[in-house]
Design a protein around this motif. Structure first.
Motif, mmCIF file in Angstrom:
data_model
loop_
_atom_site.group_PDB
_atom_site.id
_atom_site.type_symbol
_atom_site.label_atom_id
_atom_site.label_comp_id
_atom_site.label_asym_id
_atom_site.label_seq_id
_atom_site.Cartn_x
_atom_site.Cartn_y
_atom_site.Cartn_z
ATOM 1 N N GLY A 125 34.470 35.313 25.189
ATOM 2 C CA GLY A 125 35.099 34.391 26.120
ATOM 3 C C GLY A 125 34.994 34.867 27.557
ATOM 4 O O GLY A 125 34.660 34.086 28.467
ATOM 5 N N ILE A 126 35.249 36.146 27.782
ATOM 6 C CA ILE A 126 35.162 36.699 29.138
ATOM 7 C C ILE A 126 33.727 36.632 29.658
ATOM 8 O O ILE A 126 33.478 36.244 30.811
ATOM 9 C CB ILE A 126 35.683 38.151 29.154
ATOM 10 C CG1 ILE A 126 37.192 38.169 28.885
ATOM 11 C CG2 ILE A 126 35.384 38.822 30.491
ATOM 12 C CD1 ILE A 126 37.767 39.556 28.704
ATOM 13 N N LEU A 127 32.761 36.979 28.808
ATOM 14 C CA LEU A 127 31.356 36.926 29.225
ATOM 15 C C LEU A 127 30.907 35.500 29.523
ATOM 16 O O LEU A 127 30.159 35.258 30.479
ATOM 17 C CB LEU A 127 30.468 37.537 28.141
ATOM 18 C CG LEU A 127 30.564 39.052 27.943
ATOM 19 C CD1 LEU A 127 29.686 39.500 26.782
ATOM 20 C CD2 LEU A 127 30.164 39.794 29.210
ATOM 21 N N ALA A 128 31.363 34.545 28.721
ATOM 22 C CA ALA A 128 30.949 33.152 28.913
ATOM 23 C C ALA A 128 31.398 32.599 30.257
ATOM 24 O O ALA A 128 30.670 31.836 30.907
ATOM 25 C CB ALA A 128 31.504 32.289 27.780
ATOM 26 N N PHE A 129 32.605 33.003 30.713
ATOM 27 C CA PHE A 129 33.138 32.443 31.951
ATOM 28 C C PHE A 129 32.853 33.301 33.178
ATOM 29 O O PHE A 129 33.006 32.840 34.308
ATOM 30 C CB PHE A 129 34.652 32.242 31.819
ATOM 31 C CG PHE A 129 35.033 31.392 30.640
ATOM 32 C CD1 PHE A 129 34.327 30.232 30.346
ATOM 33 C CD2 PHE A 129 36.077 31.748 29.806
ATOM 34 C CE1 PHE A 129 34.666 29.442 29.266
ATOM 35 C CE2 PHE A 129 36.427 30.969 28.721
ATOM 36 C CZ PHE A 129 35.711 29.813 28.442
ATOM 37 N N ALA A 146 39.704 24.589 34.773
ATOM 38 C CA ALA A 146 41.084 24.648 34.282
ATOM 39 C C ALA A 146 41.119 25.010 32.799
ATOM 40 O O ALA A 146 41.956 25.814 32.358
ATOM 41 C CB ALA A 146 41.783 23.306 34.518
ATOM 42 N N CYS A 147 40.201 24.432 32.022
ATOM 43 C CA CYS A 147 40.108 24.773 30.603
ATOM 44 C C CYS A 147 39.755 26.245 30.414
ATOM 45 O O CYS A 147 40.320 26.921 29.538
ATOM 46 C CB CYS A 147 39.067 23.895 29.914
ATOM 47 S SG CYS A 147 39.560 22.185 29.649
ATOM 48 N N ALA A 148 38.829 26.749 31.229
ATOM 49 C CA ALA A 148 38.413 28.147 31.114
ATOM 50 C C ALA A 148 39.569 29.095 31.413
ATOM 51 O O ALA A 148 39.779 30.081 30.692
ATOM 52 C CB ALA A 148 37.248 28.419 32.065
ATOM 53 N N ILE A 149 40.334 28.791 32.465
ATOM 54 C CA ILE A 149 41.485 29.635 32.808
ATOM 55 C C ILE A 149 42.519 29.602 31.684
ATOM 56 O O ILE A 149 43.071 30.645 31.296
ATOM 57 C CB ILE A 149 42.110 29.169 34.136
ATOM 58 C CG1 ILE A 149 41.128 29.420 35.291
ATOM 59 C CG2 ILE A 149 43.424 29.891 34.398
ATOM 60 C CD1 ILE A 149 41.577 28.837 36.613
ATOM 61 N N LEU A 150 42.776 28.410 31.144
ATOM 62 C CA LEU A 150 43.741 28.287 30.060
ATOM 63 C C LEU A 150 43.284 29.052 28.822
ATOM 64 O O LEU A 150 44.082 29.730 28.152
ATOM 65 C CB LEU A 150 43.950 26.810 29.727
ATOM 66 C CG LEU A 150 44.945 26.504 28.601
ATOM 67 C CD1 LEU A 150 46.325 27.068 28.923
ATOM 68 C CD2 LEU A 150 45.021 24.997 28.359
ATOM 69 N N ILE A 151 41.995 28.966 28.505
ATOM 70 C CA ILE A 151 41.459 29.662 27.340
ATOM 71 C C ILE A 151 41.619 31.170 27.486
ATOM 72 O O ILE A 151 42.037 31.870 26.555
ATOM 73 C CB ILE A 151 39.975 29.295 27.135
ATOM 74 C CG1 ILE A 151 39.858 27.852 26.644
ATOM 75 C CG2 ILE A 151 39.309 30.236 26.127
ATOM 76 C CD1 ILE A 151 38.443 27.318 26.633
#
Length: 268
Positions: free
Chosen positions: A22-26, A153-158
């Motif tokens: 998840g961290i790498l994707a964003f 916003a979705c990325a931050i929430l995830i």
């Protein structure tokens, strides 16, 4: 039969792997790559900024009508990645890659300093004269930026959900064997899976929209001739986003299985 300890270990491993992906994707900013076929732009090129491979300095080559076209377009693939082409209408073109939050370039530090460019910039609509309808879309540049904002916003929430799940799941669900906490973590990971699907769908929609537009007007203002030379490709961050969905679902199943094991263990 799978033991309680085995599921706990698998849950922790899956959680750590999901967080990493998840961290790498964003954070990698490689959801899409914008490249230009400069062989189609020779009639529009006014100047070129390249880097001297000998001393590392950047310099400008003016493209006049004295036969310099061949020399300008003779760069190899690696040189083109660190080359800036100036068009006759004042537009500058170079290879870029884009993520959920920002757009970055492949230019060297010397070229960026020469042109006073930053490596990355926050995604925003280019200032243009199109306020109402263009190519059948209502202010399409702003619509794409709105989609990027929703994806951000979705990325931050995830990311927040992943961090909270890790902290609560390990400290409360596993170390203290609280069944309710373990079940909650499993459900939250299932919700995270749905948010990840939404984010991937949004980024896929943005990618398709940018490819189909007959005029480039969202992040840069390009004429039709320049836009036809542009190609937008998906990159490895997009694949990481797909992997994140799978890992979130697997992690959710593991945590829900763990709470079932904890419940049976407590009954005995």
């Amino acid at each position: 039969m799978v033991t309680l300890l085995t599921i706990e270990v698998l849950s922790i491993i899956a959680t750590a792997l999901t967080n990493l992906v998840g961290i790498l994707a964003f954070a990698t900013d490689h959801w899409s790559i914008v490249v230009y076929d400069f062989s189609k732009l020779h009639a529009h090129i006014k100047w070129v900024v390249v880097e001297n491979t000998t001393n590392g300095s950047a310099y400008m080559i003016n493209n006049t009508d004295d036969g310099n076209h061949t020399g300008i377009l003779s760069f190899n693939k690696q040189q083109l990645e660190t080359t800036v082409f100036g068009m006759k209408n004042g537009t500058t073109l170079y290879k870029t890659h884009k993520g959920v939050f920002r757009q970055c370039n492949y230019l060297s530090q010397n070229v960026r300093e020469y042109l006073k460019l930053t490596k990355c910039r926050v995604l925003k609509v280019a200032n243009n004269q199109y306020d109402d309808v263009l190519h059948g879309m209502n202010n399409p540049g702003r619509e794409l930026i709105r989609l990027h904002n929703v994806a951000a916003a979705c990325a931050i929430l995830i990311v927040l959900l992943l961090c909270a799940c890790t902290l609560v799941g390990v400290s409360v669900g596993i170390l203290n064997s609280v069944v309710l906490a373990t079940m909650t973590i499993g459900i939250i990971y299932l919700v995270t899976t749905m948010f990840s699907v939404c984010l991937l769908a949004i980024m896929h929609t943005v990618l398709k929209s940018e490819r189909k537009q007959s005029h480039c007007f969202a992040l840069e203002i390009l004429t039709d001739d320049l836009c036809k030379a542009r190609t937008i490709q998906s990159s490895y961050s997009f694949a990481l986003g797909c992997l994140l969905i799978i890992l979130c679902f697997i992690t959710s199943v593991l945590w829900l299985s763990l709470q079932e094991k904890q419940r049976k263990f407590a009954q005995h």
